[in-house]
Design an enzyme around this catalytic site. Structure first.
Site, PDB file in Angstrom:
ATOM      1  N   ASP A 144       1.043  -1.269  -0.023  1.00  0.00           N
ATOM      2  CA  ASP A 144      -0.078  -0.038  -0.071  1.00  0.00           C
ATOM      3  C   ASP A 144       0.823   1.313   0.040  1.00  0.00           C
ATOM      4  O   ASP A 144       2.005   1.189   0.718  1.00  0.00           O
ATOM      5  CB  ASP A 144      -0.940  -0.054   1.365  1.00  0.00           C
ATOM      6  CG  ASP A 144      -2.235   0.386   1.089  1.00  0.00           C
ATOM      7  OD1 ASP A 144      -2.407   1.572   0.565  1.00  0.00           O
ATOM      8  OD2 ASP A 144      -3.261  -0.223   1.496  1.00  0.00           O
ATOM      9  N   ASP A 251      -3.042   4.648  -2.153  1.00  0.00           N
ATOM     10  CA  ASP A 251      -4.255   5.167  -1.112  1.00  0.00           C
ATOM     11  C   ASP A 251      -4.647   6.472  -1.480  1.00  0.00           C
ATOM     12  O   ASP A 251      -3.691   7.470  -1.838  1.00  0.00           O
ATOM     13  CB  ASP A 251      -3.558   4.951   0.237  1.00  0.00           C
ATOM     14  CG  ASP A 251      -4.599   5.448   1.203  1.00  0.00           C
ATOM     15  OD1 ASP A 251      -5.562   4.580   1.479  1.00  0.00           O
ATOM     16  OD2 ASP A 251      -4.546   6.281   1.932  1.00  0.00           O
ATOM     17  N   GLU A 324      -6.660   3.342  -5.662  1.00  0.00           N
ATOM     18  CA  GLU A 324      -8.011   3.546  -4.964  1.00  0.00           C
ATOM     19  C   GLU A 324      -8.893   4.693  -5.506  1.00  0.00           C
ATOM     20  O   GLU A 324      -8.621   5.879  -5.193  1.00  0.00           O
ATOM     21  CB  GLU A 324      -7.603   3.926  -3.366  1.00  0.00           C
ATOM     22  CG  GLU A 324      -9.021   3.786  -2.518  1.00  0.00           C
ATOM     23  CD  GLU A 324      -9.096   4.236  -1.398  1.00  0.00           C
ATOM     24  OE1 GLU A 324      -9.735   4.068  -0.453  1.00  0.00           O
ATOM     25  OE2 GLU A 324      -8.110   5.176  -1.071  1.00  0.00           O
ATOM     26  N   HIS A 387     -11.521  -3.175   3.276  1.00  0.00           N
ATOM     27  CA  HIS A 387     -11.394  -2.834   4.708  1.00  0.00           C
ATOM     28  C   HIS A 387     -12.132  -1.615   5.136  1.00  0.00           C
ATOM     29  O   HIS A 387     -12.126  -1.414   6.385  1.00  0.00           O
ATOM     30  CB  HIS A 387      -9.999  -3.075   5.024  1.00  0.00           C
ATOM     31  CG  HIS A 387      -9.160  -1.758   4.376  1.00  0.00           C
ATOM     32  ND1 HIS A 387      -8.909  -1.676   3.269  1.00  0.00           N
ATOM     33  CD2 HIS A 387      -8.862  -0.405   4.944  1.00  0.00           C
ATOM     34  CE1 HIS A 387      -8.115  -0.684   2.942  1.00  0.00           C
ATOM     35  NE2 HIS A 387      -8.232   0.063   3.891  1.00  0.00           N
ATOM     36  N   ASP A 388     -12.766  -0.834   4.297  1.00  0.00           N
ATOM     37  CA  ASP A 388     -13.384   0.255   4.705  1.00  0.00           C
ATOM     38  C   ASP A 388     -14.764   0.279   4.488  1.00  0.00           C
ATOM     39  O   ASP A 388     -15.558   1.290   4.615  1.00  0.00           O
ATOM     40  CB  ASP A 388     -12.724   1.351   3.487  1.00  0.00           C
ATOM     41  CG  ASP A 388     -11.243   1.904   4.038  1.00  0.00           C
ATOM     42  OD1 ASP A 388     -10.956   1.679   5.171  1.00  0.00           O
ATOM     43  OD2 ASP A 388     -10.733   2.087   2.770  1.00  0.00           O
TER      44      ASP A 388
HETATM   45  C1  NOJ Z   1      -8.204   4.761   2.323  1.00  0.00           C
HETATM   46  C2  NOJ Z   1      -7.941   3.532   3.197  1.00  0.00           C
HETATM   47  O1  NOJ Z   1      -8.446   2.444   2.544  1.00  0.00           O
HETATM   48  C3  NOJ Z   1      -8.476   3.825   4.544  1.00  0.00           C
HETATM   49  O2  NOJ Z   1      -8.331   2.779   5.346  1.00  0.00           O
HETATM   50  C4  NOJ Z   1      -7.827   5.072   5.232  1.00  0.00           C
HETATM   51  O3  NOJ Z   1      -8.364   5.486   6.528  1.00  0.00           O
HETATM   52  C5  NOJ Z   1      -7.693   6.245   4.207  1.00  0.00           C
HETATM   53  N1  NOJ Z   1      -7.488   5.917   3.011  1.00  0.00           N
HETATM   54  C6  NOJ Z   1      -6.551   7.283   4.882  1.00  0.00           C
HETATM   55  O4  NOJ Z   1      -5.618   6.803   4.571  1.00  0.00           O
END
Ligand code: NOJ
Length: 604
Positions: A144, A251, A324, A387-388
């Site tokens: 990442d 990210d 992302e 994971h979000d």
């Molecule tokens: C996206 C990530 O997937 C998430 O988990 C993170 O909190 C935010 N970006 C900030 O880095």
């Protein structure tokens, strides 16, 4: 039965695979015969260089995958111990969420050193061993890469915050407040908000300025108008590329730049003309000054050029950049691939498809057509889960047929053209298990947003390996509770059940890797007026056509796959995969599906 094929010229080359290979076992929904120590490999068409074009990528949240030292937190050695499982599943690459040293405010997305491993997860030597062991199994490790912000404990920010004339001051986004005087801090420079709630500006008393943070206060944004920031990240990329990583997942890439004009963002209104309010009680902003600004494209061209310096035709082959990329439409997604002569991402995530978040046939059809027809020769990266976001059950399930619905989703994931990315645990049907009390919440946004926003703990619970107390995840106390359903939903139980979700995933991945229509074939939608069943055909030059039908309803459905402009006529179908209990159709014009049933068959 008479039938025609629009494209097929010969099936001779596939016949051998079809009749002597694993197909007989796949038909009927049985576990494919993946022998221990072997993996379904892509055909000769997938050279080392383009290994990622029809690949299967598995996201691991390292904290929750496998603990090897009993401290209740997953680690790199734990992942290494589980590589055989991933090889047998058919995984080509693992995307690891951040494992760098971090105060762990955002569980690794607040990085304090980009060139090391957090002791909670292991050491650089453990990392090198993971890369080497994964490589032996033909699995690449994707890191990442967080370029939008660092931790406030990173040396760059410590320097930057130390005085206004420190050389690192302009590595971050510092600004005076509105109405600020020598004695009064005024108010934040504008209305920009943190994704995690409230103002994105944090006052720093020592140097008497505000700094910008798109995420937590402890995640100050870097200033990408400063060329030194670019050089620092090119250097970081090279550090990991030299260690043999297969690429990076970038990210929050769309929030890299902010508009230097510093104007307020617009407020989004509801249908009654009142401001929409988000889970944190703030007005929802339109993101026009802080999201998807064009500056990110030249940056990604630089990062791609850096990554391409390391391409070689031996393992790990071409290094791959994943984005992302939550974007409003397919045109914006297309831009993320970059111009042909200045490429950016190979695989920006197509969140258009996977985050529709309801079983709406028309919406899926339209987004899949977009992916097929609007991305030129680029490869879509299909993804439904991470994971979000709450897991599949919470976004697509109906509480009654969740397992069947997860089969529907995974079929779209693996049987559509492109690369498939999925989240650990989806392959055994792990469910979202959010905390029930605010006091138990670990993710800070769950504390800020409680009870509307419970945070992301629910989708980050430990991997369920077996039915023991801690599901085989740890011998210590797990950092998040192991869901009680691990007694029945776990890898060991799934491996013993030919109708398990795990068996289904393996069958789909094997089809994706070994069936020529799935490997290379175009996606062509069938029966396009149907609002209950989504059907499509995969067709590749010289290979039998394969049809796929997925029922988006709880009622049985009968579909006619000749009812479209695809030129198909009633023909016999050879079943390749079907939901447990499904029937083999007599003909292409009469395919019967049970509630949320799936059928995949080859046109004979
Ligand atoms: C996206 C990530 O997937 C998430 O988990 C993170 O909190 C935010 N970006 C900030 O880095």
């Amino acid at each position: 039965m008479h039938w025609t094929k629009r494209i097929i010229t010969t099936i001779a080359s596939c016949a051998l695979i079809l009749f002597s290979g694993p197909w007989a076992q796949i038909a009927g929904g049985q576990t494919p015969p993946v022998k221990p120590g072997t993996r379904p490999s892509s055909s000769s068409s997938a050279s080392m260089q383009d290994w990622w074009k029809n690949a299967v990528i598995y996201e691991i949240y390292p904290r929750s995958f496998q603990d090897s030292n009993g401290d209740g937190i997953g680690d790199l050695n734990g992942i290494t111990d589980r590589l055989d499982y991933l090889r047998d599943l058919g995984v080509d690459a693992i995307w690891l969420t951040p494992v760098y040293p971090s105060p762990q405010v955002d569980f690794g997305y607040d990085i304090s050193d980009y060139k090391n491993i957090d002791p909670q997860y292991g050491t650089l030597a453990d990392f090198d061993r993971l890369v080497a062991e994964a490589g032996k199994r033909n699995i690449r490790i994707i890191m990442d890469m967080v370029m939008n912000h660092t931790s406030d404990k990173h040396e760059w920010f410590i320097q930057s915050q130390s005085s206004r004339d420190n050389p690192y001051r302009d590595w971050y986004m510092w600004h005076d407040g509105k109405g600020q005087t020598a004695t009064d801090k005024g108010v934040p420079p504008n209305n920009w908000q943190s994704v995690f709630g409230h103002s994105a500006w944090q006052w720093d008393e020592k140097t008497r300025q505000y700094y910008y943070h798109k995420f937590y206060i402890q995640q100050p944004d870097l200033n990408w108008y400063n060329p030194k920031v670019h050089q620092a990240f090119e250097d970081i990329l090279r550090f990991w590329l030299k260690r043999g990583v297969g690429g990076f997942r970038f990210d929050a890439i769309t929030t890299l730049y902010e508009d230097p004009g510093m104007a307020d963002e617009g407020v989004v209104m509801d249908k009654d003309g009142k401001p929409k309010i988000n889970a944190y009680g703030d007005p929802q902003l339109d993101g026009s000054k802080t999201d998807n600004l064009p500056g990110l494209h030249p940056v990604m061209q630089e990062m791609r050029a850096t990554s391409d310096e390391f391409n070689s035709n031996k393992f790990p082959g071409e290094r791959v950049l994943i984005g992302e990329t939550y974007l409003p439409n397919i045109e914006e997604l297309k831009k993320m691939y970059g111009p042909v002569d200045k490429p950016e991402f190979q695989l920006p995530m197509d969140t258009q498809v996977g985050f529709i978040n309801k079983l709406d046939v028309t919406a899926f059809r339209s987004k899949l057509i977009d992916a097929e027809t609007h991305l030129s020769a680029n490869i879509p990266l299909i993804v439904f889960d991470n994971h979000d976001n709450p897991r599949l059950d919470a976004r697509y399930g109906d509480g009654v047929h969740d397992t069947e619905i997860e089969r529907v989703i995974s079929t779209i994931l693996f049987a559509s053209r492109g690369t498939s990315l999925f989240y650990y645990g989806d392959e055994i049907g792990m469910k979202t298990t959010p905390p029930t009390r605010k006091a138990d919440v670990k993710d800070p946004i769950g504390v800020t947003g409680w009870p509307k926003e419970k945070g992301r703990d629910g989708e980050r619970t430990p991997m369920q390996w077996n039915a023991s107390k801690n599901a085989g995840f740890t011998t210590g106390t797990p950092w998040l509770p192991v869901p009680p359903n691990s007694a029945t939903i776990n890898v060991k139980a799934a491996e013993a059940n030919p109708d398990s979700m795990l068996a289904w995933y393996k069958s789909l991945i094997l089809l994706k890797k070994t069936n020529p229509a799935f490997e290379q074939g175009a996606n062509l939608m069938l029966d396009t007026d149907n609002t209950k069943v989504l059907s499509w055909m995969r067709q590749a030059q010289g290979a039998p056509q394969v049809v796929v039908s997925v029922n988006f309803t709880a009622d049985p459905q009968l579909v006619n796959l000749t009812a479209s402009g695809a030129g198909l006529e009633p023909a016999h179908l050879k079943t390749l995969l079907k939901s447990p209990g499904g029937v083999d159709p007599v003909s292409l014009d009469r395919v019967a599906l049970g509630p949320f049933g799936v059928y995949i068959g080859e046109v004979q």
